[in-house]
Design a protein around this motif. Structure first.
Motif, PDB file in Angstrom:
ATOM      1  N   ARG A   1       3.786  76.441 -10.032  1.00  0.00           N
ATOM      2  CA  ARG A   1       3.180  75.111 -10.067  1.00  0.00           C
ATOM      3  C   ARG A   1       3.738  74.268  -8.920  1.00  0.00           C
ATOM      4  NH1 ARG A   1       4.503  70.750 -12.610  1.00  0.00           N
ATOM      5  NH2 ARG A   1       2.871  69.231 -12.971  1.00  0.00           N
ATOM      6  N   PRO A   2       2.955  74.111  -7.861  1.00  0.00           N
ATOM      7  CA  PRO A   2       3.464  73.349  -6.714  1.00  0.00           C
ATOM      8  C   PRO A   2       3.715  71.890  -7.076  1.00  0.00           C
ATOM      9  CG  PRO A   2       1.374  74.454  -6.190  1.00  0.00           C
ATOM     10  CD  PRO A   2       1.590  74.601  -7.650  1.00  0.00           C
ATOM     11  N   VAL A   3       4.675  71.288  -6.408  1.00  0.00           N
ATOM     12  CA  VAL A   3       4.953  69.861  -6.589  1.00  0.00           C
ATOM     13  C   VAL A   3       3.825  69.035  -5.962  1.00  0.00           C
ATOM     14  CG1 VAL A   3       6.547  68.037  -5.967  1.00  0.00           C
ATOM     15  CG2 VAL A   3       7.419  70.247  -6.676  1.00  0.00           C
ATOM     16  N   LEU A   4       3.315  69.500  -4.814  1.00  0.00           N
ATOM     17  CA  LEU A   4       2.145  68.868  -4.188  1.00  0.00           C
ATOM     18  C   LEU A   4       1.060  69.921  -4.021  1.00  0.00           C
ATOM     19  CD1 LEU A   4       3.868  66.776  -1.365  1.00  0.00           C
ATOM     20  CD2 LEU A   4       2.981  65.921  -3.545  1.00  0.00           C
ATOM     21  N   ARG A   5      -0.173  69.559  -4.344  1.00  0.00           N
ATOM     22  CA  ARG A   5      -1.283  70.510  -4.279  1.00  0.00           C
ATOM     23  C   ARG A   5      -2.445  69.904  -3.518  1.00  0.00           C
ATOM     24  NH1 ARG A   5      -3.623  70.949  -9.359  1.00  0.00           N
ATOM     25  NH2 ARG A   5      -2.232  69.329 -10.108  1.00  0.00           N
ATOM     26  N   ASP A   6      -2.792  70.504  -2.400  1.00  0.00           N
ATOM     27  CA  ASP A   6      -4.016  70.155  -1.696  1.00  0.00           C
ATOM     28  C   ASP A   6      -4.121  68.648  -1.421  1.00  0.00           C
ATOM     29  OD1 ASP A   6      -6.332  70.933  -0.453  1.00  0.00           O
ATOM     30  OD2 ASP A   6      -7.583  70.644  -2.225  1.00  0.00           O
TER      31      ASP A   6
ATOM     32  N   THR B   1       1.045  55.155  -5.183  1.00  0.00           N
ATOM     33  CA  THR B   1       1.600  55.017  -6.526  1.00  0.00           C
ATOM     34  C   THR B   1       1.532  56.368  -7.232  1.00  0.00           C
ATOM     35  OG1 THR B   1      -0.572  54.294  -7.266  1.00  0.00           O
ATOM     36  CG2 THR B   1       1.045  52.572  -6.869  1.00  0.00           C
ATOM     37  N   GLY B   2       2.132  56.425  -8.399  1.00  0.00           N
ATOM     38  CA  GLY B   2       2.125  57.656  -9.184  1.00  0.00           C
ATOM     39  C   GLY B   2       3.299  57.626 -10.142  1.00  0.00           C
ATOM     40  N   GLU B   3       3.143  58.365 -11.236  1.00  0.00           N
ATOM     41  CA  GLU B   3       4.215  58.379 -12.238  1.00  0.00           C
ATOM     42  C   GLU B   3       5.464  59.045 -11.695  1.00  0.00           C
ATOM     43  OE1 GLU B   3       2.669  60.306 -15.656  1.00  0.00           O
ATOM     44  OE2 GLU B   3       1.173  58.749 -15.981  1.00  0.00           O
ATOM     45  N   SER B   4       6.546  58.816 -12.388  1.00  0.00           N
ATOM     46  CA  SER B   4       7.796  59.479 -12.057  1.00  0.00           C
ATOM     47  C   SER B   4       7.587  60.998 -12.063  1.00  0.00           C
ATOM     48  CB  SER B   4       8.839  59.081 -13.103  1.00  0.00           C
ATOM     49  OG  SER B   4      10.052  59.705 -12.799  1.00  0.00           O
ATOM     50  N   GLY B   5       8.014  61.647 -10.992  1.00  0.00           N
ATOM     51  CA  GLY B   5       7.879  63.093 -10.912  1.00  0.00           C
ATOM     52  C   GLY B   5       6.545  63.568 -10.372  1.00  0.00           C
ATOM     53  N   SER B   6       5.661  62.652  -9.972  1.00  0.00           N
ATOM     54  CA  SER B   6       4.337  63.057  -9.483  1.00  0.00           C
ATOM     55  C   SER B   6       4.387  63.589  -8.049  1.00  0.00           C
ATOM     56  CB  SER B   6       3.342  61.891  -9.584  1.00  0.00           C
ATOM     57  OG  SER B   6       3.803  60.783  -8.853  1.00  0.00           O
TER      58      SER B   6
ATOM     59  N   LYS C   1       5.780  61.690  -5.211  1.00  0.00           N
ATOM     60  CA  LYS C   1       5.706  60.632  -4.181  1.00  0.00           C
ATOM     61  C   LYS C   1       6.814  60.777  -3.133  1.00  0.00           C
ATOM     62  CE  LYS C   1       6.171  57.237  -7.189  1.00  0.00           C
ATOM     63  NZ  LYS C   1       6.449  58.058  -8.380  1.00  0.00           N
ATOM     64  N   SER C   2       8.055  60.894  -3.620  1.00  0.00           N
ATOM     65  CA  SER C   2       9.176  60.980  -2.673  1.00  0.00           C
ATOM     66  C   SER C   2       9.099  62.268  -1.866  1.00  0.00           C
ATOM     67  CB  SER C   2      10.517  60.936  -3.410  1.00  0.00           C
ATOM     68  OG  SER C   2      10.624  59.731  -4.121  1.00  0.00           O
ATOM     69  N   THR C   3       8.656  63.333  -2.529  1.00  0.00           N
ATOM     70  CA  THR C   3       8.509  64.614  -1.828  1.00  0.00           C
ATOM     71  C   THR C   3       7.543  64.442  -0.657  1.00  0.00           C
ATOM     72  OG1 THR C   3       8.941  65.841  -3.855  1.00  0.00           O
ATOM     73  CG2 THR C   3       7.727  66.999  -2.122  1.00  0.00           C
ATOM     74  N   LEU C   4       6.396  63.797  -0.905  1.00  0.00           N
ATOM     75  CA  LEU C   4       5.410  63.600   0.148  1.00  0.00           C
ATOM     76  C   LEU C   4       5.987  62.756   1.285  1.00  0.00           C
ATOM     77  CD1 LEU C   4       2.567  63.975   1.234  1.00  0.00           C
ATOM     78  CD2 LEU C   4       1.798  62.068  -0.189  1.00  0.00           C
ATOM     79  N   LEU C   5       6.698  61.712   0.928  1.00  0.00           N
ATOM     80  CA  LEU C   5       7.293  60.844   1.952  1.00  0.00           C
ATOM     81  C   LEU C   5       8.314  61.615   2.809  1.00  0.00           C
ATOM     82  CD1 LEU C   5       7.633  57.292   2.021  1.00  0.00           C
ATOM     83  CD2 LEU C   5       9.891  58.294   2.016  1.00  0.00           C
ATOM     84  N   HIS C   6       9.112  62.452   2.150  1.00  0.00           N
ATOM     85  CA  HIS C   6      10.082  63.262   2.900  1.00  0.00           C
ATOM     86  C   HIS C   6       9.384  64.234   3.852  1.00  0.00           C
ATOM     87  CE1 HIS C   6      13.090  61.748   0.101  1.00  0.00           C
ATOM     88  NE2 HIS C   6      13.979  62.168   0.956  1.00  0.00           N
ATOM     89  N   LEU C   7       8.267  64.795   3.403  1.00  0.00           N
ATOM     90  CA  LEU C   7       7.543  65.738   4.275  1.00  0.00           C
ATOM     91  C   LEU C   7       6.973  65.001   5.479  1.00  0.00           C
ATOM     92  CD1 LEU C   7       5.682  67.947   1.628  1.00  0.00           C
ATOM     93  CD2 LEU C   7       7.791  68.470   2.865  1.00  0.00           C
ATOM     94  N   ILE C   8       6.426  63.799   5.251  1.00  0.00           N
ATOM     95  CA  ILE C   8       5.875  63.018   6.366  1.00  0.00           C
ATOM     96  C   ILE C   8       6.984  62.659   7.356  1.00  0.00           C
ATOM     97  CG2 ILE C   8       4.742  60.857   7.023  1.00  0.00           C
ATOM     98  CD1 ILE C   8       3.450  60.862   4.209  1.00  0.00           C
ATOM     99  N   GLY C   9       8.164  62.389   6.824  1.00  0.00           N
ATOM    100  CA  GLY C   9       9.301  62.032   7.680  1.00  0.00           C
ATOM    101  C   GLY C   9       9.966  63.237   8.327  1.00  0.00           C
ATOM    102  N   ALA C  10       9.336  64.399   8.222  1.00  0.00           N
ATOM    103  CA  ALA C  10       9.853  65.634   8.827  1.00  0.00           C
ATOM    104  C   ALA C  10      11.267  65.947   8.331  1.00  0.00           C
ATOM    105  CB  ALA C  10       9.820  65.550  10.364  1.00  0.00           C
ATOM    106  N   LEU C  11      11.517  65.612   7.069  1.00  0.00           N
ATOM    107  CA  LEU C  11      12.845  65.861   6.505  1.00  0.00           C
ATOM    108  C   LEU C  11      12.874  67.160   5.700  1.00  0.00           C
ATOM    109  CD1 LEU C  11      13.531  62.213   5.285  1.00  0.00           C
ATOM    110  CD2 LEU C  11      14.761  63.401   7.106  1.00  0.00           C
ATOM    111  N   ASP C  12      11.706  67.750   5.460  1.00  0.00           N
ATOM    112  CA  ASP C  12      11.657  68.975   4.655  1.00  0.00           C
ATOM    113  C   ASP C  12      10.422  69.781   5.073  1.00  0.00           C
ATOM    114  OD1 ASP C  12      12.363  70.816   2.754  1.00  0.00           O
ATOM    115  OD2 ASP C  12      11.987  69.522   1.017  1.00  0.00           O
TER     116      ASP C  12
ATOM    117  N   ASP D   1      10.471  54.127   0.654  1.00  0.00           N
ATOM    118  CA  ASP D   1      10.486  54.749  -0.676  1.00  0.00           C
ATOM    119  C   ASP D   1      11.081  53.775  -1.679  1.00  0.00           C
ATOM    120  OD1 ASP D   1      10.348  56.477  -2.775  1.00  0.00           O
ATOM    121  OD2 ASP D   1      11.524  58.071  -1.841  1.00  0.00           O
ATOM    122  N   GLU D   2      10.249  53.172  -2.499  1.00  0.00           N
ATOM    123  CA  GLU D   2      10.692  52.177  -3.493  1.00  0.00           C
ATOM    124  C   GLU D   2      11.650  51.167  -2.861  1.00  0.00           C
ATOM    125  OE1 GLU D   2       9.538  51.947  -6.457  1.00  0.00           O
ATOM    126  OE2 GLU D   2       8.981  53.929  -7.211  1.00  0.00           O
ATOM    127  N   PRO D   3      11.244  50.529  -1.752  1.00  0.00           N
ATOM    128  CA  PRO D   3      12.205  49.716  -1.001  1.00  0.00           C
ATOM    129  C   PRO D   3      12.688  48.494  -1.766  1.00  0.00           C
ATOM    130  CG  PRO D   3      10.001  49.329  -0.182  1.00  0.00           C
ATOM    131  CD  PRO D   3       9.895  50.459  -1.165  1.00  0.00           C
TER     132      PRO D   3
END
Ligand SMILES: Nc1ncnc2c1ncn2[C@@H]1O[C@H](COP(=O)(O)OP(=O)(O)OP(=O)(O)O)[C@@H](O)[C@H]1O
Length: 218
Positions: free
Chosen positions: A19-24, A38-43, A45-56, A164-166
């Motif tokens: 089950r991917p954390v982000l799908r399509d 926006t999105g619930e806890s665990g949806s 969001k932070s993962t996506l932001l980290h990917l955009i920031g070339a951190l992962d 991220d939740e600044p």
């Protein structure tokens, strides 16, 4: 297009691999645009932001930042993007405790070789930090610390500010004030903003909206 995300999939090793954390996930952002995710806890969001920031790394799909594809990019090229294109603001402020307010404000811009003293002075004034320049981060309130973190990010004149939740650590009144300043300064500097928040109230103040649900954009 400043940011283009196409059919992005991300799995964390060790977690539920099926089950991917982000799908399509597909999303794009033009220069100067502001978007709240926006999105619930665990949806994811932070993962996506980290990917955009070339951190992962991600598993499938593509992210293009200022025209550059992030898949397969080496660490030095990622570092260059983090220096030249994006800047990050986190909920935890992440100021350098051994540097004064003035030194923190200049820190990333100096590392990027783009320190513009007049712009830092303007940011200091606009963020209401005049008179606090020689203080240490521990001598500031949460709202003041977050204003320094925002100033530090904008001082390097990023094309894309990732936040991220600044205002997540701030009370409602301080959070509104800090968000207003951030939106004003983002507009003034011509940067785009990608803001992650679980707060509908905060998201409602940002021009564009996207909602992540179970790892996918609803
Ligand atoms: N390094 C990691 N290794 C394994 N799983 C992770 C890792 N980081 C996050 N996860 C998982 O990925 C999912 C998404 O996490 P993420 O932090 O992106 O969510 P979020 O929407 O930002 O949540 P919140 O609003 O609570 O911060 C969660 O189920 C989380 O447990």
């Amino acid at each position: 297009m400043l940011l283009e995300i196409q059919s992005l999939t991300k799995r964390y090793p060790g977690s539920d691999g099926a089950r991917p954390v982000l799908r399509d996930v597909s999303l794009s952002l033009d220069a100067g645009e502001t978007l709240a995710l926006t999105g619930e806890s665990g949806s994811g969001k932070s993962t996506l932001l980290h990917l955009i920031g070339a951190l992962d790394d991600f598993d499938a799909g593509e992210i293009r930042l200022a025209g550059q594809a992030l898949s397969g990019l080496g660490e030095s090229a990622r570092a260059a993007l983090r220096r030249d294109v994006v800047a990050l603001v986190f909920q935890q402020f992440n100021l350098v405790p051994s540097l004064t307010v003035a030194q923190n404000l200049a820190f990333h811009a100096r590392l990027a070789g783009r320190l513009d003293a007049a712009w830092v002075r303007e940011l200091t004034g606009r963020l209401g930090l005049d008179g606090l320049e020689t203080r240490w981060p521990e001598q500031l309130s949460g709202g003041q610390q977050q204003r320094v973190a925002i100033g530090r990010a904008l001082a390097m004149r990023p094309r894309l500010l990732l936040a991220d939740e600044p205002t997540g650590n701030l009370d409602e009144a301080t959070s509104d004030m800090v968000l207003s300043l951030m939106l004003d300064l983002v507009e003034q500097s011509g940067a785009a903003l990608f803001l992650v928040t679980h707060s509908e109230r905060i998201a409602g103040r940002v021009r564009r909206r996207a909602h992540l649900s179970n790892g996918t954009i609803a």
